[in-house]
Design a protein around this motif. Structure first.
Motif, short mmCIF file in Angstrom:
data_model
loop_
_atom_site.label_atom_id
_atom_site.label_comp_id
_atom_site.label_asym_id
_atom_site.label_seq_id
_atom_site.Cartn_x
_atom_site.Cartn_y
_atom_site.Cartn_z
N TYR A 6 49.02 30.85 28.58
CA TYR A 6 47.95 31.31 29.22
C TYR A 6 47.72 30.61 30.53
O TYR A 6 47.48 29.48 30.73
CB TYR A 6 46.67 31.24 28.58
N ILE A 7 47.76 31.46 31.44
CA ILE A 7 47.52 30.90 32.98
C ILE A 7 46.16 31.43 33.69
O ILE A 7 45.95 32.98 33.55
CB ILE A 7 48.57 31.02 34.08
N LEU A 8 45.16 30.78 34.04
CA LEU A 8 43.96 31.40 34.70
C LEU A 8 44.12 31.22 36.14
O LEU A 8 44.72 30.24 37.04
CB LEU A 8 42.82 30.28 34.32
N ILE A 9 43.94 32.34 36.87
CA ILE A 9 44.10 32.57 38.24
C ILE A 9 42.68 32.92 38.73
O ILE A 9 42.20 34.01 38.49
CB ILE A 9 45.06 33.61 38.63
N ALA A 10 42.15 31.95 39.36
CA ALA A 10 40.67 32.00 40.02
C ALA A 10 40.87 32.81 41.38
O ALA A 10 41.93 32.38 42.09
CB ALA A 10 39.90 31.03 40.23
N GLY A 11 40.09 33.80 41.58
CA GLY A 11 40.49 34.48 42.89
C GLY A 11 41.53 35.55 42.86
O GLY A 11 42.20 35.56 44.06
N ALA A 12 41.74 36.00 41.73
CA ALA A 12 42.86 36.80 41.55
C ALA A 12 42.93 38.13 42.43
O ALA A 12 43.95 39.07 42.38
CB ALA A 12 43.20 37.14 40.11
N THR A 13 41.81 38.65 43.15
CA THR A 13 41.62 39.71 43.89
C THR A 13 42.26 39.59 45.29
O THR A 13 42.41 40.46 46.42
CB THR A 13 40.18 40.39 44.06
N GLY B 137 44.74 38.32 48.66
CA GLY B 137 45.91 38.59 49.10
C GLY B 137 46.76 37.31 48.43
O GLY B 137 47.89 37.79 47.84
N ILE B 138 46.55 36.28 48.40
CA ILE B 138 47.54 35.35 47.67
C ILE B 138 47.61 35.04 46.10
O ILE B 138 48.22 35.29 45.49
CB ILE B 138 47.40 33.83 48.45
N GLY B 139 46.13 35.24 45.71
CA GLY B 139 45.80 35.11 44.32
C GLY B 139 46.70 36.26 43.75
O GLY B 139 47.10 36.14 42.56
N ARG B 140 46.54 37.48 44.04
CA ARG B 140 47.10 38.63 43.67
C ARG B 140 48.81 38.48 43.46
O ARG B 140 49.33 38.89 42.35
CB ARG B 140 46.69 40.03 44.18
N ALA B 141 49.21 38.10 44.63
CA ALA B 141 50.58 37.91 44.57
C ALA B 141 50.93 36.83 43.80
O ALA B 141 52.24 36.96 43.20
CB ALA B 141 51.08 37.52 46.23
N ILE B 142 50.53 35.85 43.67
CA ILE B 142 50.75 34.65 42.58
C ILE B 142 50.79 35.22 41.33
O ILE B 142 51.68 35.04 40.52
CB ILE B 142 49.63 33.62 42.62
N ASP C 32 56.40 37.48 29.67
CA ASP C 32 55.44 37.84 28.47
C ASP C 32 54.09 36.70 28.55
O ASP C 32 53.48 36.42 27.63
CB ASP C 32 56.10 37.64 27.17
N VAL C 33 53.91 35.97 29.75
CA VAL C 33 52.84 35.01 30.15
C VAL C 33 51.64 36.03 29.91
O VAL C 33 51.73 37.03 30.08
CB VAL C 33 53.01 34.45 31.54
N THR C 34 50.46 35.39 29.44
CA THR C 34 49.03 36.00 29.62
C THR C 34 48.45 35.49 30.74
O THR C 34 48.06 34.25 30.70
CB THR C 34 48.45 35.80 28.08
N LEU C 35 48.08 36.27 31.99
CA LEU C 35 47.46 36.08 33.00
C LEU C 35 46.04 36.34 32.94
O LEU C 35 45.69 37.54 32.54
CB LEU C 35 47.94 36.55 34.25
N ILE C 36 45.19 35.51 33.16
CA ILE C 36 43.44 35.80 33.15
C ILE C 36 43.25 35.51 34.51
O ILE C 36 43.54 34.65 35.15
CB ILE C 36 42.77 34.70 32.23
N GLY C 37 42.58 36.38 35.08
CA GLY C 37 42.10 36.56 36.55
C GLY C 37 40.66 36.60 36.78
O GLY C 37 39.92 37.40 35.76
N ALA D 271 48.85 42.73 37.89
CA ALA D 271 49.59 41.75 36.84
C ALA D 271 48.84 41.00 36.03
O ALA D 271 49.13 40.38 35.07
CB ALA D 271 50.46 40.86 37.74
N ILE D 272 47.41 41.29 36.31
CA ILE D 272 46.38 40.45 35.46
C ILE D 272 46.15 41.17 34.00
O ILE D 272 45.92 42.42 34.02
CB ILE D 272 45.03 40.29 36.04
#
Ligand code: NAP
Length: 271
Positions: free
Chosen positions: A2-9, A11-16, A26-31, A51-52
């Protein structure tokens, strides 16, 4: 995993998020987001165009909201392997970064501190138990956890819990040659100090973690849009290019790198 991406909306967060999904399908991404983007999974149809895997609406500048986020993560996933924070503010509809000290406005200054510093510190405060749980499970991988669908080491390959925040080189005090941008520079310098301090604390309490500040390079997003005119084309990265660089940096990290300020190309920057 599980990877938490803060600010996944952003430009950079979404691309990451996209780059991580390409790298580890098969990673689980939480944004986290302030408002659900149109691309978010629609609960009624399951339709999905980003991708979230799980969006969570959070005010990352609010203590209670981040506490609730961590409780939700604990209830739904039990642990988090990595946290990547790509939240940031440089300008608003009403305020541009200050060229001179005469332009300092207290509200804008405080807004910069609130958005650029607090989320990382609150995420560290409340996500520490989730990262510790990942550390325990990673150390015991091979033991059936029942929850891990992806190897816990799939990103770094070495059992590290990465806590990375996208900072900015202009937050480096030593590197400050041009001046200007008082609120943004001050807030990124404060963020960097917070991350360095956290890295020291976690060397004692979460020694398998790696806390870093990242410099993405000038990237073509809404944040940099008003300031791109004088940037040479080869120095203006697409979000996808930046994400490729940053995910490569993150994947290379071990606990020995904790407390570093690292540019997109792997260069160690002065604080
Ligand atoms: N782009 C560059 O050239 C560049 C260079 C150096 C450093 N950086 C850093 O890179 C990071 C990402 O920037 P970006 O270029 O991707 O900018 P961006 O596209 O404007 O994204 C900014 C992100 O921060 C979120 N955000 C803004 N205000 C917030 C608030 N009050 N509470 C919670 N979230 C908030 C935005 O959420 P919403 O979608 O809800 O607005 C969005 O997810 C920032 O920390 C920035 O300082 C960027």
């Amino acid at each position: 995993m599980y990877i938490l991406i803060a600010g996944a909306t952003g430009g950079i967060g979404r691309a990451i998020a996209h780059r991580l999904k390409q790298t580890i399908p098969d990673v689980t991404l939480i944004g986290t987001c302030r408002q659900l983007p149109a691309s978010a999974t629609l609960p009624d149809t399951g339709a999905k165009s980003d991708a979230i895997d799980h969006w969570l609406v959070v005010d990352l500048t609010d203590d209670a909201s981040v506490a609730t986020l961590a409780q939700t993560l604990s209830d739904q996933f039990g642990y988090i392997n990595h946290v990547i924070n790509a939240v940031g503010l440089l300008h608003t509809a009403d305020q541009q970064p200050e060229k001179t000290v005469q332009k300092i406005e207290p509200d804008f200054f405080l807004q910069n501190m609130q958005v650029n510093v607090l989320p990382s510190l609150l995420l560290a405060r409340y996500c520490a138990p989730l990262l510790k749980q990942a550390s325990r499970l990673t150390a015991g991988e091979g033991v059936q956890t029942g929850k891990a669908s992806t190897p816990m080491n799939a990103l770094t390959g070495n059992g590290t819990q990465v806590f990375a925040t996208v900072s900015a080189k202009v937050g480096s005090i030593e590197d400050n040659r041009l001046g200007g941008w008082y609120s943004y520079r001050s807030s990124k310098a404060a963020l960097n100090m917070g991350l360095k301090t956290l890295s020291i604390e976690w060397q004692r309490t979460l020694p398998s973690a790696c806390v870093v500040a990242l410099h993405p390079g000038t990237t073509d997003t809404a944040l940099s849009a008003p300031f791109q005119a004088r940037v040479p084309a080869e120095q203006l990265f697409s979000p996808a290019k930046t994400a490729q660089y940053l995910v490569d940096v993150v994947a290379s990290l071990t606990p020995k790198d904790t407390g570093s300020f690292i540019a997109f190309d792997g260069e160690r920057l002065p604080w």
